[in-house]
Write a protein that holds these residues in place. Structure first.
Motif, PDB file in Angstrom:
ATOM      1  N   LEU A 234     -31.709 129.491 104.705  1.00 27.94           N
ATOM      2  CA  LEU A 234     -31.259 129.594 103.320  1.00 27.94           C
ATOM      3  C   LEU A 234     -32.383 130.046 102.391  1.00 27.94           C
ATOM      4  CD1 LEU A 234     -29.092 126.346 102.939  1.00 27.94           C
ATOM      5  CD2 LEU A 234     -28.345 128.635 103.623  1.00 27.94           C
ATOM      6  N   THR A 235     -32.041 130.848 101.408  1.00 33.11           N
ATOM      7  CA  THR A 235     -33.004 131.218 100.370  1.00 33.11           C
ATOM      8  C   THR A 235     -33.224 130.027  99.446  1.00 33.11           C
ATOM      9  OG1 THR A 235     -31.315 131.979  98.811  1.00 33.11           O
ATOM     10  CG2 THR A 235     -32.117 133.590 100.434  1.00 33.11           C
ATOM     11  N   ASP A 236     -34.227 130.130  98.569  1.00 31.82           N
ATOM     12  CA  ASP A 236     -34.506 129.036  97.636  1.00 31.82           C
ATOM     13  C   ASP A 236     -33.307 128.752  96.741  1.00 31.82           C
ATOM     14  OD1 ASP A 236     -37.026 128.703  98.675  1.00 31.82           O
ATOM     15  OD2 ASP A 236     -38.046 129.841  97.094  1.00 31.82           O
ATOM     16  N   ASN A 237     -32.636 129.789  96.256  1.00 30.33           N
ATOM     17  CA  ASN A 237     -31.461 129.597  95.404  1.00 30.33           C
ATOM     18  C   ASN A 237     -30.314 128.954  96.176  1.00 30.33           C
ATOM     19  OD1 ASN A 237     -32.665 130.629  93.111  1.00 30.33           O
ATOM     20  ND2 ASN A 237     -31.879 132.708  93.405  1.00 30.33           N
ATOM     21  N   GLN A 238     -30.124 129.399  97.417  1.00 32.04           N
ATOM     22  CA  GLN A 238     -29.081 128.806  98.252  1.00 32.04           C
ATOM     23  C   GLN A 238     -29.393 127.355  98.551  1.00 32.04           C
ATOM     24  OE1 GLN A 238     -29.284 131.685 101.448  1.00 32.04           O
ATOM     25  NE2 GLN A 238     -27.361 132.666 100.832  1.00 32.04           N
ATOM     26  N   LEU A 239     -30.677 127.050  98.776  1.00 31.82           N
ATOM     27  CA  LEU A 239     -31.090 125.664  99.027  1.00 31.82           C
ATOM     28  C   LEU A 239     -30.809 124.785  97.817  1.00 31.82           C
ATOM     29  CD1 LEU A 239     -34.529 125.531 100.906  1.00 31.82           C
ATOM     30  CD2 LEU A 239     -32.368 124.437 101.557  1.00 31.82           C
ATOM     31  N   SER A 240     -31.137 125.278  96.639  1.00 32.50           N
ATOM     32  CA  SER A 240     -30.905 124.507  95.413  1.00 32.50           C
ATOM     33  C   SER A 240     -29.424 124.197  95.239  1.00 32.50           C
ATOM     34  CB  SER A 240     -31.433 125.265  94.191  1.00 32.50           C
ATOM     35  OG  SER A 240     -32.829 125.392  94.255  1.00 32.50           O
TER      36      SER A 240
END
Length: 220
Positions: free
Chosen positions: A71-77
């Motif tokens: 996951l990307t950082d935005n997806q993780l958030s």
């Protein structure tokens, strides 16, 4: 629910986690125990997606069927906001907001309907015995009351799993006992999975399962 393989974490030459393997079933209450410096909080932060493991060979981490490492950082958030709740030792409540407002914040971040969020927050505070305190700010609440507000905040988005780091470490024995019993009541009512890092032997003994950490590894 949670499956982690070959979880390593180091900071420079300091190796904190040394290849942790862990599997936790849905609806379990699992206590992670061990001496200071064993890697408990680091493991909790990685499982809760607050920190990232080293990209070691054969590393894998999935939560509720979702692979985390891709996951990307935005997806993780976004994933964290929707699926994970956190309870910390020192509450982390925002002092300028009321109990009700503090509970609502994660749901507002998720851009949920304001009226529905406030109704849900009031229901959670009522369940936790805090209806009469919803308009009080943290400075006007006892330590036990602040921690229950933090619990309500962790529950507001109906997360699949709740991570708690020394949740009763800052409470007196009576408030700690009430909080420990509350976790089991919440699990039975809402079906969440709880992962608890604790030095409290009473809480560890109440858990469905206890995992001990030593020197960066989970030992059976």
């Amino acid at each position: 629910m949670i499956s982690g393989k070959n979880i390593y974490k180091s900071y420079g030459d300091v190796h904190i986690l040394k290849g942790v393997n862990i599997h936790i079933e849905k609806g379990e209450i699992v206590a992670i125990i061990g001496p200071s410096g064993a890697g408990k909080t680091t493991l909790l932060q990685i499982l809760g997606t607050l920190d990232k493991a080293n990209q070691h060979k054969n590393y894998a981490l999935s939560i509720n069927g979702t692979s985390i490492k891709g996951l990307t950082d935005n997806q993780l958030s976004s994933f964290r906001n929707q699926h994970i709740g956190f309870i910390f030792q020192f509450h982390q409540l925002l002092p300028e907001f009321t109990a009700l407002e503090n509970v609502c914040i994660p749901a507002f971040i998720a851009k949920k309907n304001k009226k529905e969020v406030e109704q849900r927050a009031k229901e959670l505070l009522a369940f936790l015995g805090l209806s009469h305190r919803e308009n009080h700010k943290p400075s006007e609440l006892s330590g036990g009351e602040q921690q229950r507000v933090a619990v309500a905040r962790a529950l507001i988005n109906n997360p699949s799993v709740i991570f708690a780091d020394e949740p009763s470490g800052n409470l007196d024995s009576s408030a700690a006992k009430n909080l420990h019993e509350l976790f089991f009541e919440l699990r039975d009512k809402f079906g969440q999975t709880f992962i608890l890092v604790t030095h409290n032997k009473e809480l560890a003994n109440m858990a469905d399962r206890t995992l001990e950490m030593k020197d960066g590894l989970v030992v059976e």
